[in-house]
Scaffold this motif. Structure first.
Motif, PDB file in Angstrom:
ATOM      1  N   ALA A   1      -5.257   8.018  -2.691  1.00 10.47           N
ATOM      2  CA  ALA A   1      -4.466   6.922  -3.244  1.00 10.47           C
ATOM      3  C   ALA A   1      -3.212   6.720  -2.397  1.00 10.47           C
ATOM      4  O   ALA A   1      -2.780   7.630  -1.680  1.00 10.47           O
ATOM      5  N   ILE A   2      -2.650   5.549  -2.478  1.00 14.52           N
ATOM      6  CA  ILE A   2      -1.477   5.227  -1.651  1.00 14.52           C
ATOM      7  C   ILE A   2      -0.207   5.684  -2.370  1.00 14.52           C
ATOM      8  O   ILE A   2       0.000   5.332  -3.532  1.00 14.52           O
ATOM      9  N   PRO A   3       0.641   6.449  -1.689  1.00 19.15           N
ATOM     10  CA  PRO A   3       1.873   6.907  -2.355  1.00 19.15           C
ATOM     11  C   PRO A   3       2.790   5.734  -2.751  1.00 19.15           C
ATOM     12  O   PRO A   3       2.905   4.750  -2.016  1.00 19.15           O
ATOM     13  N   GLN A   4       3.401   5.896  -3.896  1.00 21.10           N
ATOM     14  CA  GLN A   4       4.408   4.930  -4.361  1.00 21.10           C
ATOM     15  C   GLN A   4       5.768   5.571  -4.110  1.00 21.10           C
ATOM     16  O   GLN A   4       5.945   6.754  -4.401  1.00 21.10           O
ATOM     17  N   TRP A   5       6.716   4.797  -3.634  1.00 24.02           N
ATOM     18  CA  TRP A   5       7.999   5.381  -3.222  1.00 24.02           C
ATOM     19  C   TRP A   5       9.133   4.926  -4.122  1.00 24.02           C
ATOM     20  O   TRP A   5       9.264   3.740  -4.422  1.00 24.02           O
ATOM     21  N   LYS A   6       9.921   5.913  -4.486  1.00 26.72           N
ATOM     22  CA  LYS A   6      11.103   5.610  -5.302  1.00 26.72           C
ATOM     23  C   LYS A   6      12.328   5.774  -4.397  1.00 26.72           C
ATOM     24  O   LYS A   6      12.518   6.837  -3.792  1.00 26.72           O
TER      25      LYS A   6
ATOM     26  N   PHE B   1      18.746  -1.790   7.201  1.00 33.29           N
ATOM     27  CA  PHE B   1      18.707  -1.006   5.966  1.00 33.29           C
ATOM     28  C   PHE B   1      18.417   0.438   6.295  1.00 33.29           C
ATOM     29  O   PHE B   1      17.858   0.764   7.354  1.00 33.29           O
ATOM     30  N   SER B   2      18.833   1.302   5.432  1.00 31.06           N
ATOM     31  CA  SER B   2      18.466   2.707   5.560  1.00 31.06           C
ATOM     32  C   SER B   2      18.477   3.288   4.157  1.00 31.06           C
ATOM     33  O   SER B   2      19.350   2.971   3.349  1.00 31.06           O
ATOM     34  N   PHE B   3      17.475   4.067   3.881  1.00 31.48           N
ATOM     35  CA  PHE B   3      17.420   4.711   2.563  1.00 31.48           C
ATOM     36  C   PHE B   3      16.483   5.898   2.628  1.00 31.48           C
ATOM     37  O   PHE B   3      15.660   6.017   3.543  1.00 31.48           O
ATOM     38  N   GLU B   4      16.632   6.763   1.647  1.00 32.37           N
ATOM     39  CA  GLU B   4      15.701   7.874   1.517  1.00 32.37           C
ATOM     40  C   GLU B   4      14.843   7.601   0.306  1.00 32.37           C
ATOM     41  O   GLU B   4      15.304   6.997  -0.665  1.00 32.37           O
ATOM     42  N   ALA B   5      13.602   8.033   0.359  1.00 33.27           N
ATOM     43  CA  ALA B   5      12.709   7.755  -0.760  1.00 33.27           C
ATOM     44  C   ALA B   5      11.798   8.944  -1.014  1.00 33.27           C
ATOM     45  O   ALA B   5      11.485   9.713  -0.105  1.00 33.27           O
ATOM     46  N   ASP B   6      11.420   9.063  -2.287  1.00 32.05           N
ATOM     47  CA  ASP B   6      10.489  10.126  -2.676  1.00 32.05           C
ATOM     48  C   ASP B   6       9.187   9.483  -3.110  1.00 32.05           C
ATOM     49  O   ASP B   6       9.179   8.529  -3.892  1.00 32.05           O
ATOM     50  N   GLY B   7       8.100  10.027  -2.607  1.00 33.93           N
ATOM     51  CA  GLY B   7       6.803   9.443  -2.924  1.00 33.93           C
ATOM     52  C   GLY B   7       6.087  10.203  -4.028  1.00 33.93           C
ATOM     53  O   GLY B   7       6.295  11.403  -4.217  1.00 33.93           O
ATOM     54  N   THR B   8       5.272   9.475  -4.768  1.00 36.20           N
ATOM     55  CA  THR B   8       4.356  10.128  -5.717  1.00 36.20           C
ATOM     56  C   THR B   8       2.986   9.532  -5.466  1.00 36.20           C
ATOM     57  O   THR B   8       2.861   8.334  -5.190  1.00 36.20           O
ATOM     58  N   VAL B   9       1.998  10.380  -5.539  1.00 37.38           N
ATOM     59  CA  VAL B   9       0.648   9.867  -5.301  1.00 37.38           C
ATOM     60  C   VAL B   9      -0.013   9.679  -6.659  1.00 37.38           C
ATOM     61  O   VAL B   9      -0.194  10.644  -7.403  1.00 37.38           O
ATOM     62  N   PRO B  10      -0.309   8.444  -7.007  1.00 37.42           N
ATOM     63  CA  PRO B  10      -0.916   8.210  -8.317  1.00 37.42           C
ATOM     64  C   PRO B  10      -2.298   8.870  -8.397  1.00 37.42           C
ATOM     65  O   PRO B  10      -3.039   8.867  -7.396  1.00 37.42           O
ATOM     66  N   ALA B  11      -2.611   9.432  -9.550  1.00 38.69           N
ATOM     67  CA  ALA B  11      -3.910  10.083  -9.717  1.00 38.69           C
ATOM     68  C   ALA B  11      -4.991   9.012  -9.685  1.00 38.69           C
ATOM     69  O   ALA B  11      -4.803   7.924 -10.220  1.00 38.69           O
ATOM     70  N   ASN B  12      -6.116   9.323  -9.036  1.00 35.96           N
ATOM     71  CA  ASN B  12      -7.191   8.332  -8.931  1.00 35.96           C
ATOM     72  C   ASN B  12      -7.958   8.212 -10.249  1.00 35.96           C
ATOM     73  O   ASN B  12      -8.164   9.166 -10.928  1.00 35.96           O
TER      74      ASN B  12
END
Ligand code: HEM
Ligand code: HEM
Length: 407
Positions: free
Chosen positions: A240-245, A396-407
């Motif tokens: 799955a594609i990571p979603q970034w916060k 722009f510059s930012f830091e982000a944390d990813g979560t991989v949604p469960a399939n």
């Protein structure tokens, strides 16, 4: 009568100090938004000098001067410098005032943050000429100052005729000498102090997109080469594609050239992103960045008000700008471009952004830029924006944390 009147002496030194500071400020103040407060100060002190000069001229007419110490050429030279000074004290502020009154970007002046200074009714076509004259006058002022001080030194050292006592408070020579040194020291100190303030570049400026060397420093240490990556991608199960916060503390900045006045730099305080992105499969990206246009600031309330107005963002009607892209492309290890659309001020137009990623796994740092053709969106219309470049650089510059949604 052998001395100047107390009023003349007070005005002489007050104006001398103010002028030394004003000249230093004029040359050293940074052009562009970071110098905005210093520009306001420059205008305030300049107009104060004009007011003091009017008082001084009135005083001079009402109070006789001591008779000149010399005759002939030396007297004519000294007199010439004094007349030159009076002309300079009137014309330098007037050309400065004319300069801001005719500037293409209409910036209001509030003297010492209290008294609004109206613009003089002058045509914009003379702006360049007045600006050159203002600078030329400043140099003439410095030349007069040097001649004047050389004259005073000649009297002190060669002629020893106690001329300084005539312009010293209470006729005190040491005090006169101290004031003279003070004027010179203030000019030099102000120039050095203000000049050295120009360095603090914002985070975005410190990393312009074209600064390749700086950019490399933020790339992950062990970035796989494109071929390695291709193999890795082929072998892996495409999860799955990571979603970034996006973490708080990111920055979205903009910068636009403003003719001879340098650049205008600012940033948006409020923006957010919904990002689905797999660094190894950029083609599956889904990016949506929403920017609250009312949060744009160039660091000055008056200019921010102009930005929100109809000639710029028209925030009362179009509060948000939205960049969307449903795919991205890798251009080099850790570097990507995303072609999408930008929706702003009621229009949706193609827009590309480029960015690079640092970090690993599900914690990444993104830094990127875009060039936005502001005129295509009708942003910056009217005479207030005449000297602005048609393209605005956004970074722009930012830091982000990813979560991989469960399939
Ligand atoms: C005695 C009074 C003044 C002196 C000695 C003075 C001196 C200077 C100097 C040395 C500069 C830098 C020139 C350059 O490098 O281009 C400058 C720039 C400037 N001055 Fe003044 N100034 C005076 C009054 C004023 C006033 C009253 C205003 C406006 C109300 C003003 C507005 C400006 C502006 C806007 C600039 C920037 C021009 C530019 O680089 O775009 N000045 N001034
Ligand atoms: C280190 C700085 C300075 C020294 C030592 C100095 C000294 C003097 C002295 C001794 C006189 C009296 C001349 C005489 O009796 O004939 C004088 C007059 C004068 N100074 Fe300065 N001065 C200084 C800075 C300035 C500055 C920056 C200005 C710019 C406005 C200025 C403008 C004048 C004018 C216009 C007069 C003639 C006054 C009149 O007759 O109306 N001086 N100065």
């Amino acid at each position: 009568m052998t001395r100047y009147s107390t009023g003349a002496i007070a005005l002489h030194w007050l104006i001398a100090f103010a002028l030394a500071f004003e000249l230093a400020l004029g040359f050293a103040m940074p052009r562009g938004v970071e110098g905005f407060a210093l520009f306001q100060l420059h205008k305030s002190v300049g107009i104060a000098i004009l007011a003091l000069t009017v008082v001084r001229l009135g005083w001079r007419l009402a109070h006789p001067r001591p008779a000149p110490l010399e005759r002939g050429l030396a007297h004519a030279a000294a007199h010439g410098v004094h007349v030159g000074f009076y002309a300079f004290m009137v014309l330098a502020p007037l050309t400065g005032w004319a300069l801001v009154s005719t500037a293409p970007v209409n910036v209001p002046t509030v003297l010492f943050g209290i008294v609004p200074l109206p613009h003089l009714p002058l045509p914009g076509s003379i702006n360049e000429m007045v600006e050159e004259t203002h600078e030329l006058l400043a140099w003439c002022g410095i030349a007069l100052f040097l001649l004047h001080v050389a004259g005073a030194l000649r009297h002190e050292i060669l002629l020893r005729d106690r001329l300084l006592e005539r312009m010293a408070p209470g006729g005190s020579r040491p005090l006169g000498g101290l004031l003279a040194l003070g004027v010179i020291a203030l000019g030099i100190a102000a120039f050095l102090a203000i000049g050295s303030r120009q360095a603090p570049a914002s985070e975005a400026e410190a990393l312009p997109p074209q600064a390749e060397q700086t950019a490399e420093a933020v790339l992950p240490e062990a970035t796989p080469s494109p071929s390695e990556e291709a193999t890795a991608t082929a072998e892996e199960e495409p999860g799955a594609i990571p979603q970034w916060k996006i973490r708080p503390g990111g920055r979205l900045a903009f910068s636009v050239g403003n003719g001879d006045a340098g650049t205008i730099d600012g940033s948006f305080a409020k923006w957010q992103g919904a990002i689905a992105f797999d660094p190894d499969r950029p083609e599956t990206a889904d990016i949506r960045i929403t920017v609250d246009l009312a949060s744009a600031s160039v660091g000055d309330a008056t200019q921010d008000g102009m930005l929100a107005g109809d000639e710029f963002f028209a925030v009362s009607q179009f509060g948000k700008a939205v960049f969307s892209a449903s795919s991205a492309r890798q251009t080099a290890p850790g570097r990507y471009t995303a072609k999408g659309t930008l929706q702003m001020k009621g229009m949706t137009l193609p827009q590309t952004i480029s960015f690079r990623l640092a970090g690993e796994g599900l914690h990444r740092k993104a830094q990127g830029s875009a060039t936005i053709a502001r005129t295509a969106f009708g942003i910056g219309e009217g005479s207030a924006a005449e000297s602005l470049d048609p393209n605005v650089s956004v970074s722009f510059s930012f830091e982000a944390d990813g979560t991989v949604p469960a399939n």
